[in-house]
Design a protein around this motif. Sequence first.
Motif, PDB file in Angstrom:
ATOM      1  N   PRO A   1      79.480 107.947  -5.111  1.00 29.91           N
ATOM      2  CA  PRO A   1      78.678 108.594  -4.647  1.00 29.91           C
ATOM      3  C   PRO A   1      77.493 108.452  -5.493  1.00 29.91           C
ATOM      4  O   PRO A   1      75.797 108.140  -4.753  1.00 29.91           O
ATOM      5  CB  PRO A   1      78.414 109.131  -2.948  1.00 29.91           C
ATOM      6  N   ASN A   2      78.028 109.148  -6.878  1.00 31.91           N
ATOM      7  CA  ASN A   2      76.985 108.762  -7.662  1.00 31.91           C
ATOM      8  C   ASN A   2      76.524 108.279  -8.713  1.00 31.91           C
ATOM      9  O   ASN A   2      75.958 107.983  -9.679  1.00 31.91           O
ATOM     10  CB  ASN A   2      77.379 110.317  -8.266  1.00 31.91           C
ATOM     11  N   ALA A   3      77.222 106.649  -8.165  1.00 32.70           N
ATOM     12  CA  ALA A   3      76.962 105.743  -9.032  1.00 32.70           C
ATOM     13  C   ALA A   3      75.757 104.571  -7.701  1.00 32.70           C
ATOM     14  O   ALA A   3      75.941 104.210  -7.043  1.00 32.70           O
ATOM     15  CB  ALA A   3      77.902 104.031  -8.693  1.00 32.70           C
ATOM     16  N   THR A   4      74.884 104.904  -9.239  1.00 29.39           N
ATOM     17  CA  THR A   4      73.040 103.773  -8.266  1.00 29.39           C
ATOM     18  C   THR A   4      73.519 102.151  -8.231  1.00 29.39           C
ATOM     19  O   THR A   4      72.325 101.327  -8.064  1.00 29.39           O
ATOM     20  CB  THR A   4      71.904 104.442  -8.375  1.00 29.39           C
ATOM     21  N   ALA A   5      73.975 102.387  -9.544  1.00 29.71           N
ATOM     22  CA  ALA A   5      73.244 100.622 -10.301  1.00 29.71           C
ATOM     23  C   ALA A   5      74.825  99.799 -10.781  1.00 29.71           C
ATOM     24  O   ALA A   5      75.754 100.384 -11.556  1.00 29.71           O
ATOM     25  CB  ALA A   5      72.800 101.059 -11.414  1.00 29.71           C
ATOM     26  N   MET A   6      74.673  98.427 -10.689  1.00 30.50           N
ATOM     27  CA  MET A   6      75.655  97.817 -10.738  1.00 30.50           C
ATOM     28  C   MET A   6      74.921  96.410 -11.218  1.00 30.50           C
ATOM     29  O   MET A   6      74.098  96.174 -10.760  1.00 30.50           O
ATOM     30  CB  MET A   6      76.383  97.047  -9.936  1.00 30.50           C
ATOM     31  N   VAL A   7      76.106  96.023 -12.172  1.00 26.52           N
ATOM     32  CA  VAL A   7      75.608  94.816 -13.104  1.00 26.52           C
ATOM     33  C   VAL A   7      76.216  93.613 -12.871  1.00 26.52           C
ATOM     34  O   VAL A   7      77.873  94.087 -14.330  1.00 26.52           O
ATOM     35  CB  VAL A   7      75.008  95.091 -14.343  1.00 26.52           C
ATOM     36  N   ILE A   8      76.369  92.361 -12.865  1.00 25.49           N
ATOM     37  CA  ILE A   8      77.468  91.756 -12.552  1.00 25.49           C
ATOM     38  C   ILE A   8      77.191  90.513 -13.106  1.00 25.49           C
ATOM     39  O   ILE A   8      76.395  89.897 -13.419  1.00 25.49           O
ATOM     40  CB  ILE A   8      77.653  90.992 -11.147  1.00 25.49           C
ATOM     41  N   MET A   9      77.735  90.739 -14.757  1.00 22.94           N
ATOM     42  CA  MET A   9      77.479  89.459 -15.624  1.00 22.94           C
ATOM     43  C   MET A   9      78.589  88.228 -14.624  1.00 22.94           C
ATOM     44  O   MET A   9      79.726  88.404 -13.859  1.00 22.94           O
ATOM     45  CB  MET A   9      78.173  90.026 -17.087  1.00 22.94           C
TER      46      MET A   9
ATOM     47  N   ARG B   1      78.624  94.701  -4.142  1.00 24.93           N
ATOM     48  CA  ARG B   1      77.689  95.247  -4.337  1.00 24.93           C
ATOM     49  C   ARG B   1      77.607  96.946  -3.305  1.00 24.93           C
ATOM     50  O   ARG B   1      76.760  97.841  -3.127  1.00 24.93           O
ATOM     51  CB  ARG B   1      76.758  94.313  -3.578  1.00 24.93           C
ATOM     52  N   GLY B   2      78.703  96.392  -2.674  1.00 24.79           N
ATOM     53  CA  GLY B   2      79.175  97.663  -1.800  1.00 24.79           C
ATOM     54  C   GLY B   2      79.494  99.035  -2.180  1.00 24.79           C
ATOM     55  O   GLY B   2      79.890 100.111  -1.661  1.00 24.79           O
ATOM     56  N   ARG B   3      79.810  99.044  -3.060  1.00 25.72           N
ATOM     57  CA  ARG B   3      80.557 100.100  -4.548  1.00 25.72           C
ATOM     58  C   ARG B   3      79.105 100.998  -4.797  1.00 25.72           C
ATOM     59  O   ARG B   3      78.913 102.043  -4.892  1.00 25.72           O
ATOM     60  CB  ARG B   3      80.960  99.689  -5.828  1.00 25.72           C
ATOM     61  N   VAL B   4      78.137  99.899  -4.722  1.00 24.90           N
ATOM     62  CA  VAL B   4      76.808 101.311  -5.406  1.00 24.90           C
ATOM     63  C   VAL B   4      75.798 102.154  -3.847  1.00 24.90           C
ATOM     64  O   VAL B   4      75.730 100.942  -2.873  1.00 24.90           O
ATOM     65  CB  VAL B   4      75.726 100.568  -6.107  1.00 24.90           C
ATOM     66  N   GLY B   5      75.251 102.977  -4.038  1.00 23.98           N
ATOM     67  CA  GLY B   5      73.940 103.455  -2.920  1.00 23.98           C
ATOM     68  C   GLY B   5      74.684 103.424  -1.699  1.00 23.98           C
ATOM     69  O   GLY B   5      74.688 103.313  -0.695  1.00 23.98           O
ATOM     70  N   ARG B   6      76.382 104.496  -2.518  1.00 27.75           N
ATOM     71  CA  ARG B   6      76.651 105.162  -1.178  1.00 27.75           C
ATOM     72  C   ARG B   6      76.589 106.131  -0.932  1.00 27.75           C
ATOM     73  O   ARG B   6      77.101 106.899   0.248  1.00 27.75           O
ATOM     74  CB  ARG B   6      77.870 105.238  -1.962  1.00 27.75           C
ATOM     75  N   GLY B   7      75.212 107.382  -2.066  1.00 25.82           N
ATOM     76  CA  GLY B   7      75.233 108.630  -1.512  1.00 25.82           C
ATOM     77  C   GLY B   7      73.648 108.003  -1.106  1.00 25.82           C
ATOM     78  O   GLY B   7      73.165 107.731  -0.808  1.00 25.82           O
ATOM     79  N   SER B   8      72.607 109.367  -0.903  1.00 25.45           N
ATOM     80  CA  SER B   8      71.346 109.665  -0.928  1.00 25.45           C
ATOM     81  C   SER B   8      70.586 108.915  -2.183  1.00 25.45           C
ATOM     82  O   SER B   8      69.599 108.342  -1.278  1.00 25.45           O
ATOM     83  CB  SER B   8      70.687 110.984  -0.469  1.00 25.45           C
TER      84      SER B   8
END
Length: 738
Positions: A597-605, A619-626
């Motif tokens: 849940p603490n991961a908020t950013a993802m950069v896909i190369m 993309r669904g791996r980020v924004g899992r927290g508040s």
Amino acid sequence: MDLVPAPQEPLKKALGPATAKVMAEHLGLHTVSDLLHHYPRRYEERGQLTHLADLPMDEHVTVVAQVADARLHSFASAKAPRGKGQRLEVTITDGSGRLQLVFFGNGVHKPHKELLPGTRALFAGKVSVFNRRLQLAHPAYELLRGEDDVAETVDSWAGALIPIYPATAKLESWKIAKSVQTVLPSAQEAVDPLPDSLRAGRGLVSLPEALLKVHRPHDKADVAQARSRLKWDEAFVLQVALARRRHADGQLPAVPRVPAPDGLLTAFDEKLPFTLTDGQQKVSQEIFADLATEHPMHRLLQGEVGSGKTLVALRAMLAVVDAGGQAALLAPTEVLAQQHHRSIVEMMGELAEGGMLGGAEQGTKVVLLTGSMGAAGRRQALLDLVTGEAGIVIGTHALIEDKVQFHDLGLVVVDEQHRFGVEQRDALRGKGRQPPHLLVMTATPIPRTVAMTVFGDLETSVLDQLPAGRSPIASHVVPAADKPHFLARAWERVREEVAKGHQAYVVCPRIGDDIDEPGDPKKAARSPEDEAEKRPPLAVLDVADHLAKGPLEGLRVEVLHGRMHPDDKDAVMRRFAAGEADVLVATTVIEVGVNVPNATAMVIMDADRFGVSQLHQLRGRVGRGSAPGLCLLVSEMPEASAARQRLNAVASTLDGFELSRIDLEQRREGDVLGQAQSGARTSLRVLAVIEDEEIIAEARQEATVVVAADPELEGLPGLRTALQALLDEEREQYLEKG
């Protein structure tokens, strides 16, 4: 008089060995019936000409056009040093544009005599570019003579409309057309698979008439009539196959599993720190109703990324344990199995410590079983399963091995269906005393009709609500080639997220130790855009090194990929989950199930190297927290390319069902019965899963009625024959083991 060839006659007999060999090798056509079902892709009108202005690059095309001029040039070359080399340049036109044809060497003589200005012909070849102009080099051609000329050409082309067939470089469209003409009389012998009442009720023409009209239409109305009839054939026969599968499943016995009123499930629900969404409540009720019946549940649970499918599946497993049975959760990878185990044990708390000191009274044991476990741990897990001590087991295909015995297997949950072979599901199913109930979870949302077609033997439940408190994810395309400063800004954004105490993922298509990787995008069929920029895809090891020494220097950067030892992978994930690493540079091993849940950013190369649904999964791996999530799609593709349009689509919506439609339209259906998920091989010739939604839904209803009345199809021999043709060995097994 020649005898009409029978539909099942080999093409070798009907057309001769040479043509039959090419048809078998390049088009997969073996019998007269196969060829009759090789329908034209489109039709050209004799009076009108094709649009030369919008020909696709690098594709094999057939065009109808008129010669505008033809010039013979001499030139010097290594082979003809004294200027004796010859090149014939022919310009053809269709009113919308012009196209150059070029012939060299000895190949110039015949076209020089035949392709005179004013001549009309069909031309076939591969479109290429020379001196910035489109051209066909050494195209094959077939002259179209005047209407009053009784030459066989006119006769062999259907009156006003010229059928253009899916062709290959070895066999041009008009040669296929001539072969079709040879076998067309046997269309009269075609056995009609549709029941008479269905055909009459829907005003559909007979199969022989449809085949004649699709291959030799007099006008567009003929084509429309033929296609709507042939679409029904495909939809109906396929749905009958699936309806028979559902019917057979409905005859199997199963142990009803009804949870005890104040058991494990009640205790679990009471300690949940949040309330279930309406969707989760509704889907759980559907599952509990299925589990209570005397026939095995066969249900597909599909849901939006992050909609809480695992929780719904866990409640189903607890219900079965409550009823005295055991539940197995099958995951596609060890990383995912370990994560499921960890998150389920966390969710259950002391309820996951049945029989252990400090465990809850009505708890059960939750064990993990994977291929890389140590001997002692594995022995204990196997013992817990056979004695019934463990109510829940989570594992990879190691669960399927012969040594694994259950005390009383009541429910199998399969995660990420599309990664799991049907044989594996079947093997696990065989471990129950009676067939266990089956719940298949897929995190890739599937349009309704595709679910009906691909998973037609399963009932479907959909979770489309996100749990309260989930944050929105902002997605942006980063055009690294056009605007390099955007990429620099992307790394700044990662630093900003880390400075706020958050974490980030960087995803790459490749590992980078240069062993051929399974599914290596370098080895996959390349799109013209990939061909245009031969750079190999970016790799985890290179990118991690570059970031640690450059844009993200000073941050704690770790790597994760599929070829690491399972213990090392698990250790990296644990450190990342515990906040001991800032940035995780990974391959798609993080695509499903990773929950930090603490991961908020993802950069896909090289985001253009991933499919639409894969990007949505990642993309669904980020924004899992508040805190709000951010996903940056980095690509060097030019703005006008199809790849960039695909990325723009992903950036523009968070609706997985909408994206799955876009994805399907771009990839085509794939073989909906087999396991190939790309558009290369398809059992659907005229039916389009997205466009023909109504036909598929109606065909499913009709098929269910027909099969209920006559499961063995004894009164419908034509339908039985069509079913046998559809279900060749591989597909038959696929359905059998559904």
